[in-house]
Design a protein around this motif. Structure first.
Motif, short mmCIF file in Angstrom:
data_model
loop_
_atom_site.label_atom_id
_atom_site.label_comp_id
_atom_site.label_asym_id
_atom_site.label_seq_id
_atom_site.Cartn_x
_atom_site.Cartn_y
_atom_site.Cartn_z
N GLU A 62 17.42 55.24 25.29
CA GLU A 62 17.21 55.74 23.98
C GLU A 62 15.68 55.72 23.62
N ILE A 63 15.09 54.46 23.91
CA ILE A 63 13.79 54.15 23.88
C ILE A 63 13.01 54.55 24.98
N PRO A 82 26.81 47.99 27.73
CA PRO A 82 27.11 49.54 27.30
C PRO A 82 25.75 49.45 26.40
N MET A 83 25.90 48.51 25.21
CA MET A 83 24.80 48.80 24.15
C MET A 83 23.27 48.62 24.97
N GLU A 84 23.18 47.62 25.70
CA GLU A 84 21.76 47.76 26.50
C GLU A 84 21.45 48.86 27.06
N VAL A 85 22.41 49.49 27.86
CA VAL A 85 22.29 50.74 28.67
C VAL A 85 21.71 51.60 27.72
N PHE A 86 22.64 51.77 26.48
CA PHE A 86 22.26 53.03 25.40
C PHE A 86 20.80 52.76 24.95
N HIS A 87 20.50 51.54 24.57
CA HIS A 87 18.99 51.24 24.08
C HIS A 87 18.05 51.49 24.73
N LEU A 138 15.40 44.45 22.52
CA LEU A 138 14.04 44.29 22.47
C LEU A 138 13.33 45.68 22.36
N PRO A 139 12.44 45.64 21.37
CA PRO A 139 11.71 47.04 20.80
C PRO A 139 10.65 47.56 21.97
N ASP A 140 10.40 46.42 22.73
CA ASP A 140 9.53 46.85 23.68
C ASP A 140 9.57 46.85 25.10
N MET A 141 10.99 46.88 25.39
CA MET A 141 11.56 46.75 26.81
C MET A 141 12.28 47.90 27.21
N TYR A 142 11.71 48.43 28.43
CA TYR A 142 12.17 49.82 28.61
C TYR A 142 13.11 49.72 29.89
N LEU A 143 13.50 51.08 30.29
CA LEU A 143 14.19 51.00 31.62
C LEU A 143 13.55 50.46 32.76
#
Length: 372
Positions: free
Chosen positions: A140-141, A132-137, A104-109
């Protein structure tokens, strides 16, 4: 030859050259040798976990060519909906919830952390979540490091991670099937940092599309090297490519005239993985969703010793053409294992024994509750 392979597998000394040579040998001798190594390392017990799979959103900014799940329904579960599903899983007897979603573009840590805290604040259940992709994303955002994200996720209740997003750990292949996904180096970085943070993960491979056997073996040996460094993988999970309703499936059909890996190649994957990992990673999981229950039973005679989970609901494989269903009850998994001549054992996420009270809960609740 196979007597030597058996001994060298148990000693952790199988090489890429060995593995390539085995592809030219009698597959049934290969299967028998892998089965013998399996018996020596883990015996005749086959494990499974009572769990619920939950995809909290199908909205995704990714561009993976193999995905048939992205933006199908454009849904996003609320916190209340997610907690309701966890509550249903607990009533069913689940000891684990597996949570993944689109990017999601608007879901942060902070949002992922809030999800974990909400679940752990109400339920005593293992949370196996976020690739791992979700953690990376999310890192990053959110403008933070991978290590910071992992520490915050662990603090909030994350117990373990699925090692998905690995696909094929060969960048020339990744550029064609998932060009916007993290690179091989980045996947390895997230996973090794997770292990060093105290978050174990699974190891996966998605095979049967445009990659070669050399690519598959390169992938497995990368994961074996990681395991030897961190000892953080709990199991290896081969995921055969599902070709329906996605662009990559159309490419594979056009280029190779196939719909993915053959059943024989599926079994070769299990056997080779067992021999290559040897004592370094003793759990090899057969995905009944991908293979179907009957081929999964055969895989139990080709090196596999785990059948995964009950799932209760499964969306990603189903949208790509899987026909094995979305749920198998503990009783059905036990029957599949017994009919394959093995001994069933309910496990926790990290392969521990489940307390008797949990076993009773799992078997005394009607299966229909999984679909509520």
């Amino acid at each position: 030859m196979f007597d030597d392979i058996y001994e060298r597998s148990l000693a952790g000394r199988i090489t890429k050259k060995d593995a390539m040579a085995l592809l030219k040998e009698d597959p049934f001798e290969l299967f028998q040798t892998a089965d013998a190594v399996r018996r020596e390392l883990v015996g005749d017990t086959v494990s499974y976990v009572v769990n619920r799979n939950m995809n909290f959103t199908d909205i995704c900014i990714g561009t993976c060519a193999f995905c048939a799940f992205r933006n199908n329904e454009n849904y996003r579960l609320t916190s209340a909906q997610l907690l309701k599903k966890v509550g249903e899983a607990k009533k069913y007897g689940a000891t684990e919830v597996c949570i993944q979603g689109g990017l999601l573009p608007d879901m942060y840590l902070k949002d992922y952390v809030a999800m974990l805290r909400a679940i752990k604040g109400r339920y005593d259940i293992d949370i196996h979540a976020f690739s791992p992709m979700e953690v990376f994303h999310m890192s990053e955002i959110s403008g933070v490091t991978i290590s910071h994200s992992l520490k915050e996720l662990k603090k909030a209740g994350l117990g373990s991670m699925p090692g998905t997003a690995a696909e094929i750990l060969v960048d020339s292949v990744r550029k064609k099937i998932c060009p916007d996904k993290l690179t091989t180096r980045q996947w390895v970085d997230v996973v090794t940092k997770a292990h060093k943070t105290g978050i174990p993960t699974t190891a996966t491979i998605m095979y049967g599309h445009i990659e070669t056997w050399k690519d598959r073996l390169d992938h497995i040996f990368i994961q074996r090297d990681i395991q030897r460094e961190t000892h953080g993988f709990t199991e290896f999970v081969p995921l055969t490519f599902m070709s329906k309703n996605n662009p990559l499936g159309e490419i594979v059909l056009k280029q190779k005239g196939s719909m993915g890996a053959s059943g024989l190649d599926d079994l070769r994957m299990y056997a080779l993985a067992r021999l290559i990992f040897g004592p370094d990673l003793v759990n090899v999981q057969a995905s009944w969703v991908k293979l179907g229950p009957k081929l999964a039973q055969v895989a139990l005679h080709c090196g596999a010793n785990d059948l995964g989970g009950t799932l209760m609901e499964e969306r990603i494989s189903k949208t790509a053409g899987a026909t094995a269903g979305e749920c198998l009850s503990p009783e059905e998994l036990q029957a599949i294992i017994r009919d394959a001549g093995r001994i069933p054992r309910q496990r926790t996420t990290l392969y521990g024994d489940v307390k008797p009270a949990m076993k009773i809960a799992a078997s005394s609740t009607g299966r229909k509750s999984a679909y509520k």
